[in-house]
Design a protein around this motif. Structure first.
Motif, PDB file in Angstrom:
ATOM      1  N   TRP A  57       1.000  -1.096   0.134  1.00  0.00           N
ATOM      2  CA  TRP A  57      -0.078   0.061   0.072  1.00  0.00           C
ATOM      3  C   TRP A  57       0.807   1.284   0.059  1.00  0.00           C
ATOM      4  O   TRP A  57       0.485   2.234  -0.526  1.00  0.00           O
ATOM      5  CB  TRP A  57      -1.137   0.066   1.099  1.00  0.00           C
ATOM      6  N   ARG A  72      -5.684  -5.456 -14.781  1.00  0.00           N
ATOM      7  CA  ARG A  72      -5.745  -6.695 -14.347  1.00  0.00           C
ATOM      8  C   ARG A  72      -6.833  -6.936 -13.203  1.00  0.00           C
ATOM      9  O   ARG A  72      -7.163  -8.097 -12.880  1.00  0.00           O
ATOM     10  CB  ARG A  72      -4.258  -7.102 -13.809  1.00  0.00           C
ATOM     11  N   LEU A  73      -6.775  -5.817 -12.457  1.00  0.00           N
ATOM     12  CA  LEU A  73      -7.693  -5.888 -11.089  1.00  0.00           C
ATOM     13  C   LEU A  73      -9.343  -5.597 -11.593  1.00  0.00           C
ATOM     14  O   LEU A  73     -10.323  -5.947 -11.045  1.00  0.00           O
ATOM     15  CB  LEU A  73      -7.368  -5.033 -10.295  1.00  0.00           C
ATOM     16  N   CYS A 125     -12.136  -5.693 -18.497  1.00  0.00           N
ATOM     17  CA  CYS A 125     -10.893  -5.954 -19.232  1.00  0.00           C
ATOM     18  C   CYS A 125     -10.915  -5.364 -20.789  1.00  0.00           C
ATOM     19  O   CYS A 125     -12.181  -5.466 -21.382  1.00  0.00           O
ATOM     20  CB  CYS A 125     -10.291  -7.380 -19.354  1.00  0.00           C
ATOM     21  N   HIS A 131       5.194  -6.174  -3.291  1.00  0.00           N
ATOM     22  CA  HIS A 131       4.199  -7.023  -2.666  1.00  0.00           C
ATOM     23  C   HIS A 131       4.318  -8.507  -3.020  1.00  0.00           C
ATOM     24  O   HIS A 131       4.825  -8.740  -4.259  1.00  0.00           O
ATOM     25  CB  HIS A 131       2.850  -6.742  -3.012  1.00  0.00           C
ATOM     26  N   GLU A 168       1.509 -18.070 -10.831  1.00  0.00           N
ATOM     27  CA  GLU A 168       0.221 -18.626 -11.754  1.00  0.00           C
ATOM     28  C   GLU A 168       0.152 -18.441 -12.939  1.00  0.00           C
ATOM     29  O   GLU A 168      -0.347 -19.339 -13.768  1.00  0.00           O
ATOM     30  CB  GLU A 168      -1.029 -17.630 -11.064  1.00  0.00           C
ATOM     31  N   GLY A 223     -10.383 -18.079  -9.386  1.00  0.00           N
ATOM     32  CA  GLY A 223      -9.505 -17.658  -8.170  1.00  0.00           C
ATOM     33  C   GLY A 223      -8.030 -18.084  -8.384  1.00  0.00           C
ATOM     34  O   GLY A 223      -7.758 -18.186  -9.585  1.00  0.00           O
ATOM     35  N   ARG A 224      -7.512 -17.895  -7.403  1.00  0.00           N
ATOM     36  CA  ARG A 224      -5.878 -18.035  -7.557  1.00  0.00           C
ATOM     37  C   ARG A 224      -5.447 -19.497  -6.789  1.00  0.00           C
ATOM     38  O   ARG A 224      -6.297 -20.077  -6.474  1.00  0.00           O
ATOM     39  CB  ARG A 224      -5.208 -17.053  -6.484  1.00  0.00           C
ATOM     40  N   PHE A 257      -4.686  -6.421   3.198  1.00  0.00           N
ATOM     41  CA  PHE A 257      -6.369  -7.012   3.079  1.00  0.00           C
ATOM     42  C   PHE A 257      -6.135  -7.789   1.721  1.00  0.00           C
ATOM     43  O   PHE A 257      -7.207  -8.203   1.368  1.00  0.00           O
ATOM     44  CB  PHE A 257      -7.036  -6.110   3.405  1.00  0.00           C
ATOM     45  N   ARG A 258      -4.934  -7.848   1.116  1.00  0.00           N
ATOM     46  CA  ARG A 258      -5.350  -8.564  -0.247  1.00  0.00           C
ATOM     47  C   ARG A 258      -5.424 -10.086  -0.280  1.00  0.00           C
ATOM     48  O   ARG A 258      -5.280 -10.427   0.952  1.00  0.00           O
ATOM     49  CB  ARG A 258      -3.737  -8.409  -0.968  1.00  0.00           C
ATOM     50  N   ARG A 259      -6.030 -10.375  -1.318  1.00  0.00           N
ATOM     51  CA  ARG A 259      -6.259 -11.935  -1.203  1.00  0.00           C
ATOM     52  C   ARG A 259      -7.141 -12.424  -0.260  1.00  0.00           C
ATOM     53  O   ARG A 259      -7.198 -13.562   0.198  1.00  0.00           O
ATOM     54  CB  ARG A 259      -5.071 -12.645  -1.568  1.00  0.00           C
ATOM     55  N   ASP A 297      -9.165  -7.809  -5.593  1.00  0.00           N
ATOM     56  CA  ASP A 297      -8.158  -8.654  -5.962  1.00  0.00           C
ATOM     57  C   ASP A 297      -8.193 -10.093  -6.119  1.00  0.00           C
ATOM     58  O   ASP A 297      -7.229 -10.960  -5.936  1.00  0.00           O
ATOM     59  CB  ASP A 297      -6.988  -8.217  -4.686  1.00  0.00           C
ATOM     60  N   GLN A 298      -9.321 -10.562  -6.516  1.00  0.00           N
ATOM     61  CA  GLN A 298      -9.611 -11.882  -6.848  1.00  0.00           C
ATOM     62  C   GLN A 298      -8.949 -12.623  -5.514  1.00  0.00           C
ATOM     63  O   GLN A 298      -8.481 -13.510  -5.733  1.00  0.00           O
ATOM     64  CB  GLN A 298      -8.649 -12.128  -8.126  1.00  0.00           C
ATOM     65  N   GLN A 320      -7.341 -17.512 -12.335  1.00  0.00           N
ATOM     66  CA  GLN A 320      -7.715 -16.117 -12.492  1.00  0.00           C
ATOM     67  C   GLN A 320      -8.302 -15.920 -13.668  1.00  0.00           C
ATOM     68  O   GLN A 320      -8.173 -15.009 -14.461  1.00  0.00           O
ATOM     69  CB  GLN A 320      -6.585 -15.282 -12.138  1.00  0.00           C
ATOM     70  N   HIS A 348      -7.708 -12.451 -15.618  1.00  0.00           N
ATOM     71  CA  HIS A 348      -7.361 -11.383 -14.880  1.00  0.00           C
ATOM     72  C   HIS A 348      -5.788 -10.994 -14.746  1.00  0.00           C
ATOM     73  O   HIS A 348      -5.423 -10.106 -14.523  1.00  0.00           O
ATOM     74  CB  HIS A 348      -7.900 -11.356 -13.269  1.00  0.00           C
TER      75      HIS A 348
END
Lengths: 395, 973
Positions: A182, A309-310, A314, A346, A355, B49-50, B70-72, B78-79, B233, B254
């Protein structure tokens, strides 16, 4: 190929007693001609590993603590090649002053100082030099740490690694995806760097150190200094210790790279300071663009706050300059080394890379060190027992 | 296989990207992908999802991080892992990730009894015998074993032992359900590296050690080994049926921020109950599939999920040590055939200890389902939130008379004398809540402002000026400033008030803070979590709104309520046996709606085309090649954790599909590696069949009569007295005025005196029942028509419906009429002053008594409606009643066919204040005081809150805007 081979003496490598062969590596065309440094540790017939440092730091990163990863690899029977690519203070501090462009503007220099150029020129040059020395059949793998990993993965995606028969790569903390914690967001979204450059077109690099007598090491431009003053103090590391001032400025620039109390006990007296140096605006700007975009793409691509991406809306077509091409990764074994509490990137940066590799059926392994920050991977108290073996497994 | 980025949308001769596309990788999708890949099909798994491996799951922020990461955590941001979908009436929680629900489920692999496969299921499934082999196969794939198989189990899991002991104390038996957990290090049977269970308790937030046998460690790994390709994703947005056979799937990748179009010959929809339904409802399918598509969503049910936390247990339970669920007990309802529910011990990771401390605070006691209704049901629950009336919009706090009156009353010192301590307690906590720091200054400010305005309006200086003019405003503001300089600002006052409140009762401030907010990990070892799921689930429907791309659930919550109430009672039993206090279902408190983690149904299987979307093999009717293979196939709740059943049904259906494709004897004559693999797994499953038999993993109906629940539900009762007159007549009066005229004519010859006890057995059910029924019993003194002059006393019984609307939207089954009703309510809200149906409430009394062998009925209503010039007390206290009778039998009374009289009876104000409110008490008597106070509070806030909403609606709206009280979101619905 470099013609002159210099052999560095032990005293030059102080405090390390390991002997290294130092090879100057000229890259680039006039007017920006750079001389990179390639160092070789170990004997001729051992398997080779090329280590790429991150931005802001020199290749001495891998020599800490107490010989660090280099010594560990040597003990495991490897020979180690350290490249000081153009992001290293070693190179930046030797840049011609003023920049060799009409009017001495740094803007032209910036175009030649992007991650694209690192991937296109520096890494192939180093690999070429290494292959020249070890022969075409010897084992050669590459590790990229931080931005080194980012440029390495761009080099792979563009196929620049193809001629050098590299079979295994290790990406530490960064791949083709760019995610920041952040605290990194406001700067990227605020176009701070663009503003700095707009007001100070001759600002070539920004250094977290102010006291260093270096002609290229200007005091921070006013906009940068102002932003730093306004930055929440709570987000910066506190305390008085050797290098605290530098660490705070570095934290403002890129995020907190290390916490002193988490480093190896031999590094808590300011030993890591010399490793850090200026960050070239070209790299800085390019990284900022990629952070905004979320994944690797060429410098100067349409630069908007899209974060596609978020969002679920898209675009129909991929961004043309995107480096997300998995073809060359399929021939490689990729190991991803991720720091769970990474404050510079991050950890999603690498998770997404993983992924993407898995989705595209590229052989890949991910190793997460959940309670490490980014430099702790290399400099941590227990790195020798935890991270280094994982790296060796991937090389 | 090459996936074309953004292939052409037209031209059906484009090559297929895969033979079969599997959408989703949960319990259905993983099985489909695995078996199809084994059968040699080219499989592409699309998962939105991931991927989650060890250490990838989200964790709560550690202290060193300044900004919590608070990601993920959530899909929406943020999926991430948790996908929380608000279905209006219920909140559905599911996982998004490679492995679907298996990433966050509690590992339980239970087989339901044969009895659950009843007539709602297609004929082949009846008794569930057909699934037995597939249950074994799934158990083998997941390598399930009860927690007692852990090498260091003996005596180490204190929470299991304590639970068993508590259950024993209640005369019940617990058992160790089989869990999909690995108890040894090293690669599992499918070659995936796993660790043994570290018993960290994080099962439901994602196992950080890969000790959970999630689907990506077995089914999906096998699928990938046999050539299946997974794209994570990758969120599917649309499905189109191609003319030349096959399907086109549109999805968003994504990762690379692109949208793609993929084609396949077969399509397996396994996106979970909610999302499969959504995708199916919006798919572009051929004409023949339309009837099936129209049925998508019918038969959705949420399972009876309830959760309870027991705090301050007598012994330490260490809930954060051990897998989430280790033991379970089954309760069979004694009266209803085949109805049962399970209570399982819960657990959680250490990271959640602090957060779960919140629920312990007394502020949440009873803020469970009791509070969910409260005044909430005043507005019909399905109506949109009404807009604030224009006249009070923009003002900070229009303080109406009721609140003033209550505050005044509280200020009087003799207030305590009037009310019993219980009522006082409940009232004062109600007021305390209103005095939340956010509200108090606003209330003070508004009160002072109004007082000053009224005062200055009468002064000669500003008398003739515009009442809203700048001068008056200026003067008031100046006076206010002076007042606050002298007496302190409202914020200071609020501070004083809070301090006074907190230091009451000799409690330290820190302690009070902890009690009020509760957010701490103290006594974390002395806690127990109880998870319940039951078979008693109402069948509802999911409605798809194509324009907004939204799903809403249509459930009859009242049908669910008895199940929830029973589950909570048994939890209370257990809490008592454990020696602690119970807090239940926080979701009702925070959100006013239940949460489910077991969405099922929606694309249910059926024998006939008009009952379900799919055939008994999961193929969508009229659309060959499109299959649904997940929890949405289930036709009725199986009671136990449904994952095993979903796996078994998917195994069965996908095998049927493969056999149609590869021949009925597959895999026997197939020597491909996939088929051999399948054969080997089938062989291995036999061991699990034996284990299941010997260890009795099947839930089976009890042989002996089941043990009943000890705890009685929380109820409430009070006395009511009414007096009045009626006039014998055979014509039913029309309108309130005619009733009053009848009363006048009947006075004093035909008196009625009513004295009865009003009782609610289960408050929870009372609130959730939209008719809010209470039981009456007592006596009536009446002179019947054609009877001698002296009134006679009769025993009377009956019911009271409290605060019900004239027309009940829930009762309108016809959609068009319901819509008309809703739009009428909306018209009302647009024009304040119009007394539409939504601002009118009735209390309907229905009393039966016997006199001289004949039966009579006194039927009546009190009308509560805001009308100019009508005094609130008179309206609330007048019961307009009709006397019906005589009838020969008690059954005939229900017809109310003959009118014998009409009149009005009244509640006296004194009787109300001194007897009725005083007599209010909570049943049973031995409930702990906190719950008792809250039950009273809930009832009072329901009753008075409704009155206030009708008589002073602007007050609530104003309060709602000022006061973001937890639960205040309920009130507007």
């Amino acid at each position: 190929m470099p013609s002159a081979i210099m052999t560095a003496t032990a005293s030059e490598l102080s405090p390390l007693s390991m002997e290294a062969e130092s090879i100057p590596l000229p890259v680039g065309k006039s007017p920006l001609e750079l001389t990179l440094r390639l160092r070789r540790y170990g004997r001729g017939e051992d398997p080779s590993a090329l280590l790429l440092h991150g931005a802001n730091t020199s290749s001495d990163t891998f020599l800490l603590p107490e010989g660090g990863l280099v010594r560990f690899l040597l003990q495991q029977g490897w020979q180690v090649w350290l490249l000081d690519w153009r992001g290293s203070p070693y190179v930046i501090e030797r840049l011609p002053v003023p920049p060799p462009w009409p009017g001495g503007s740094a803007l032209e220099e910036i175009r030649h100082y992007t991650v694209d150029e690192v991937a296109r020129e520096d890494i192939p040059a180093a690999l070429g030099a290494i292959r020249h020395r070890i022969g075409p059949r010897a084992h050669l793998s590459v590790l990229g740490h931080c931005v080194g990993g980012g440029s390495l993965s761009i080099a792979i995606a563009k196929g620049h690694l193809e001629p050098f028969a590299v079979k295994k790569v290790v990406l530490s903390t960064l791949g083709l995806f760019y995610e920041v914690p952040w605290s990194g967001w406001p700067k990227a979204e605020d176009f701070l760097l663009e503003r700095v450059l707009g007001n100070n077109p001759d600002c070539g690099a920004i250094s977290p150190k102010r006291s260093r007598p270096n002609p290229r090491d200007w005091p921070w431009p006013l906009d940068m200094e102002r932003a730093y003053r306004r930055w929440p103090r709570a987000w910066l590391p506190k305390g008085h210790f050797p290098g605290a001032q530098m660490l705070r400025r570095l934290t403002f620039m890129i995020g907190e790279p290390y916490a002193l109390e988490r480093l190896h006990r031999s590094l808590r007296g300011g030993e890591v300071d010399p490793v850090f140096g200026p960050l070239h605006m070209g790299l800085y700007l390019h990284l900022g663009q990629m952070v905004r975009r979320g994944y690797a793409a060429a410098f100067d691509a349409p630069d908007v706050i899209d974060r596609t991406r978020l969002s679920s809306a898209c675009r129909a077509a991929p961004i043309p300059q995107s480096y997300l091409d998995p073809a060359h990764f399929r021939h490689l074994q990729t190991t991803l080394i991720s720091a769970g509490e990474n404050q510079v990137w991050h950890r999603d940066a690498l998770d997404l890379m993983y992924e993407w590799l898995r989705n595209n059926r590229a052989p890949s392994v991910k190793r997460v060190f959940p309670h490490c920050d980014i430099q702790e991977l290399l400099w941590g108290e227990h790195s020798k027992e935890t991270v280094y073996p994982a790296i060796v497994q991937g090389l | 296989m090459q996936v074309s980025p953004a292939g052409p949308a037209d031209g059906s001769d484009a090559p297929h990207d895969a033979e079969a596309i599997v959408i989703g990788s949960g319990f259905g999708g993983a099985v489909a992908a695995c078996r199809l890949a084994q059968a040699g099909l080219q499989v592409l798994i699309l998962e939105r999802g991931r991927r989650y491996e060890a250490h990838d799951f989200p964790t709560l922020p550690v202290d060193s991080q300044l900004l919590p990461d608070f990601r993920r955590w959530t899909w929406q941001h943020d999926q991430g892992l948790w996908d929380v979908v608000d279905l209006e009436e219920i909140l559905s929680v599911q996982a998004a990730g490679y492995g679907g629900g298996s990433l966050i489920y509690a590992n339980v692999h239970l087989r339901p009894p044969a009895i659950v496969f009843d007539a709602r299921w297609p004929a082949v499934y009846h008794d569930g015998a057909i699934l037995q082999g597939f249950y074994d196969l799934a158990a083998h794939m997941l390598e399930v074993a009860p927690v007692s198989a852990h090498p260091s189990f003996q005596g180490s899991l204190i929470k299991s032992d304590q639970m068993s002991q508590a259950a024993k104390a209640l005369g019940r038996e617990t058992f160790y359900p089989p869990l999909a957990i690995r108890y040894a290090d090293g690669p599992n049977e499918h070659g995936v590296e796993q660790q043994s269970c570290q018993r960290c308790g994080n099962c439901c937030t994602g196992c950080p050690h890969r000790a959970k046998n999630t689907l990506d460690a077995n089914y999906l790994a096998v699928a990938e080994r046999h050539g299946a390709r997974a794209m994570t994703q990758c969120e599917v947005t649309g499905i189109t049926d191609l003319d030349g056979g096959g399907f086109e799937v549109r999805c968003i990748d994504h990762l690379s921020a692109t949208s793609r179009t993929l084609r396949s010959r077969y399509l397996f929809l396994c996106a979970g109950s909610v999302h499969s339904t959504r995708l199916l409802a919006r798919a572009h399918l051929r004409e023949g599939a339309r009837p099936a598509q129209a049925l998508a969503g019918v038969g959705y049910f949420p399972g009876g999920d309830a959760v309870g936390m027991v705090y301050q247990t007598a012994h330490e339970l260490f809930p954060s040590f051990g897998p989430t669920i280790t033991t379970a007990l089954v309760h069979w309802e004694p009266d209803r055939r085949g109805s049962f529910f399970l209570i399982e011990d819960g657990g959680y990771g250490k990271q959640l200890e602090r957060a779960l401390g919140v629920l312990r605070a007394p502020a949440w006691v009873g803020r469970n389902r009791l509070s969910a209704a409260g005044a909430a049901r005043v507005g019909p629950s399905r109506f949109p939130r009404p807009q604030a009336p224009p006249d009070c919009r923009g003002r900070p706090a229009g303080v109406g008379d009721p609140l003033d009156a209550v505050l005044d009353a509280l200020a009087q010192s003799d207030f305590r004398a009037i009310f019993t301590p219980e009522v006082y307690q409940s009232f004062s906590s109600f007021i305390d809540e209103l005095k939340a720091p956010m509200l108090f200054p606003a209330v003070v400010d508004a009160t002072v402002e109004r007082a000053l305005r009224e005062r200055y309006q009468r002064t000669p200086l500003v008398k003739h000026l515009d009442p809203d003019g700048p001068l008056l405003r200026l003067v008031t503001r100046f006076a206010k400033w002076l007042a606050y300089r002298g007496f302190g600002s409202p914020t200071d006052l609020a501070g004083h008030a809070l301090r006074a409140m907190l230091s009451a009762g000799d409690l330290g401030r820190a302690e009070v803070g902890q009690r009020v907010l509760g957010y701490n990990a103290d006594g974390a070892d002395r806690r127990a979590m109880l998870l319940a799921m039951g078979r008693d689930a109402a069948s509802g429907a999911l409605h798809y709104d194509a324009q907004q791309d939204r799903l809403t659930a249509d459930l009859d919550l009242f049908d669910l309520a008895p199940g929830y109430a029973r589950e909570e009672l048994l939890m209370t039993d257990l809490a008592r046996a454990l020696g602690g206090e119970l807090r239940t279902n926080p979701a009702w408190a925070f959100l006013g709606k239940p949460i489910t983690v077991h969405n099922q149904g929606g694309c249910r299987m059926s024998d006939g085309p008009d009952q379900g979307v799919t055939t008994d093999e999961g193929e969508v009717r009229g659309c060959s090649g499109l299959y649904v293979l997940d929890g949405s196939l289930l036709c009725g709740s199986v009671g136990a954790n449904p994952s095993a059943t979903i796996l078994a049904i998917a195994e069965r259906n996908v095998l049927a599909f493969i056999r149609r494709l590869r021949g009925p004897s597959w895999p026997d004559e197939d020597s491909s590696p996939g088929a051999t693999d399948y054969q080997r797994q089938r062989e291995g499953a036999k061991a699990w069949a034996d284990r299941a038999r010997t260890l009795s993993w099947n839930i089976s109906p009890p042989i002996s009569p089941s043990v009943d629940i000890v705890s009685r539900p929380l109820g409430l009762g009070f006395k009511e007295e009414m007096e009045g007159y009626y006039e014998p007549t055979s014509v039913a009066p029309r309108g309130d005025a005619q009733y009053r005229r009848s009363e006048t004519r009947g006075c004093p010859d035909y008196p009625i005196k009513l004295e009865f006890d009003v009782a609610v057995e289960t408050l929870a059910a009372f609130f959730e029942d939209e008719r809010h029924r209470m039981k009456l019993s007592g006596s009536i003194a009446i002179r019947l028509p054609s009877a001698p002059r002296e009134p006679k006393l009769h025993r009377v019984k009956g019911s009271l419906e409290l605060m019900v609307p004239r027309v009940k939207p829930y009762a309108i089954r016809d959609a068009r009429r319901r819509a008309a009703q809703i739009s009428a309510a909306q018209r009302y809200t647009a024009r304040p002053g119009n007394t539409g149906c939504s601002r009118e409430r009735f209390m309907k009394y229905n009393l039966t008594f016997e006199a001289g062998g004949q039966y009579w009925c006194l039927w009546g209503y009190k009308r509560i409606r805001k009308q100019p010039g009508i005094d609130a007390w008179r309206a609330t206290s007048s019961l307009f009643c009709q006397l019906h009778g005589p009838f020969p039998t008690p059954e005939a009374v229900r017809t109310r066919s003959t009118v014998a009289g009409a009149g009005v009876v009244h509640v006296e104000l004194t009787s109300f204040l001194f007897d009725q409110i005083r007599s209010m008490q909570v049943t049973p008597k031995d409930v702990d005081p906190a719950r008792r106070a809250w039950a009273l509070l809930q009832f009072c806030s329901f009753f008075f809150g409704t009155l206030q909403r009708i008589y002073a609606p602007e007050l609530r709206t104003a309060l709602d805007t000022v006061l973001r009280m937890p639960g205040s979101s309920n009130h507007g619905r």
